[in-house]
Design an enzyme around this catalytic site. Structure first.
Site, PDB file in Angstrom:
ATOM      1  N   SER A 163      41.144  35.283  37.451  1.00 46.65           N
ATOM      2  CA  SER A 163      41.534  36.685  37.300  1.00 46.65           C
ATOM      3  C   SER A 163      43.015  36.745  37.010  1.00 46.65           C
ATOM      4  O   SER A 163      43.762  35.785  37.275  1.00 46.65           O
ATOM      5  CB  SER A 163      41.226  37.442  38.598  1.00 46.65           C
ATOM      6  OG  SER A 163      41.807  38.737  38.599  1.00 46.65           O
ATOM      7  N   TYR A 223      41.119  39.234  47.866  1.00 50.18           N
ATOM      8  CA  TYR A 223      40.674  38.762  46.555  1.00 50.18           C
ATOM      9  C   TYR A 223      41.736  37.873  45.918  1.00 50.18           C
ATOM     10  O   TYR A 223      41.436  36.801  45.362  1.00 50.18           O
ATOM     11  CB  TYR A 223      40.360  39.966  45.671  1.00 50.18           C
ATOM     12  CG  TYR A 223      39.731  39.638  44.344  1.00 50.18           C
ATOM     13  CD1 TYR A 223      38.373  39.344  44.257  1.00 50.18           C
ATOM     14  CD2 TYR A 223      40.478  39.643  43.168  1.00 50.18           C
ATOM     15  CE1 TYR A 223      37.782  39.060  43.032  1.00 50.18           C
ATOM     16  CE2 TYR A 223      39.904  39.355  41.944  1.00 50.18           C
ATOM     17  CZ  TYR A 223      38.553  39.064  41.881  1.00 50.18           C
ATOM     18  OH  TYR A 223      37.971  38.780  40.665  1.00 50.18           O
TER      19      TYR A 223
END
Length: 277
Positions: free
Chosen positions: A134, A147
């Site tokens: 990501s 996350y």
């Protein structure tokens, strides 16, 4: 000619769903796995080969890989570790159990499946392992600490594995999407509600002013520079099919910008940039 095979995790929606259909259309034999059998049944109705794989369960990982290998006669050309979830909340409000749960799926399960696949690829003399990271594996952002932590860890583990696999025929690659149309924000709400006691937080006012609105009022609103999941599939296909893949593939404008910023910017400057949203 036998079609190349790939096992993809997290195919119920978003990036994994598009990758499964997109690679099948390119001639790949796709094993599209999901955590829930109901989602697998839906994918089978759409013409995909699908069965359950839950990163949080070692037994599920073992069973799923055995199922895929049984269908190919013991080979697997590629693995795309895509499955992940988010648990939003301020870092100071994240209980230990929340971090344990998200790491089980976003990192430990990925690692477990990867370790089981490596001997298969060694024996057959080739293979590609692609991990979906990501933009939050490159830089942090407020409210996404859990996350971010898993993706930073995934980046480090993947980079190390790539170095260690240099003397093998196995290629290890990172894909770093950034803002992509998916259900990850909506899917994070149950985890937020389970773990984050925002009403008792010292940051309650900030929750009400920002994160709660993003989760509940704007959960389906596109982010700036958001691209469809097909943009990730295009980079994934390149990573799988070019003779000599790059170590990492950026997808969206924010990921390109943050990748460059991380190389040349100071920590204070990066903090200033990401704090502005």
């Amino acid at each position: 000619m036998t079609r190349k095979s790939i096992l993809i995790t997290g195919c119920s929606s978003g990036i994994g769903y598009d990758a499964a259909h997109g690679l099948k259309a390119r001639g790949w034999r796709v094993f599209a796995t999901c955590r829930a059998e109901a989602d697998c049944a839906r994918l089978r109705d759409e013409g995909l080969e699908s069965f359950v794989l839950d990163y949080a369960s070692e037994e599920s990982i073992e069973t799923a890989l055995a199922e895929g290998l049984s269908r190919t006669g013991g080979t697997l050309d590629a693995l795309y570790n895509n499955g992940a979830f988010a648990c939003p909340g301020a870092v100071e409000d994240l209980p230990r159990g929340a971090l344990r749960e998200i790491f089980e799926t976003n990192l430990f399960g990925v690692h477990d499946l990867t370790r089981r696949v490596i001997p298969v690829m060694r024996a057959q003399g080739h293979g590609r392992i692609v991990n979906c990271s990501s933009v939050l594996g490159l830089v942090p952002i407020k409210w996404r600490g859990a996350y971010v932590a898993t993706k930073f860890a995934l980046e480090g583990l993947t980079d190390t594995l790539r170095l260690e696999m240099r003397d093998t025929p196995i290629k290890v690659i990172l894909v770093e999407p950034g803002p992509i149309t998916s259900r990850i924000r909506a899917n994070s709400i149950p985890h937020f509600e389970r773990w984050i006691d925002w009403r008792a937080s010292a940051r309650r006012d900030q929750y009400e002013e920002s994160l709660l609105k993003r989760l509940y009022e704007a959960k389906d609103k596109p982010d700036t520079f958001e691209l469809p999941a097909a943009a990730v599939t295009a980079k994934l296909a390149r990573a799988l099919e070019v003779p000599n893949p790059r170590p990492r593939y950026y997808v969206t404008t924010p990921t390109y910008l943050m990748g460059a910023l991380r190389r040349v910017g100071s920590s204070r400057f990066i903090d200033w940039v990401v704090s502005r949203g």
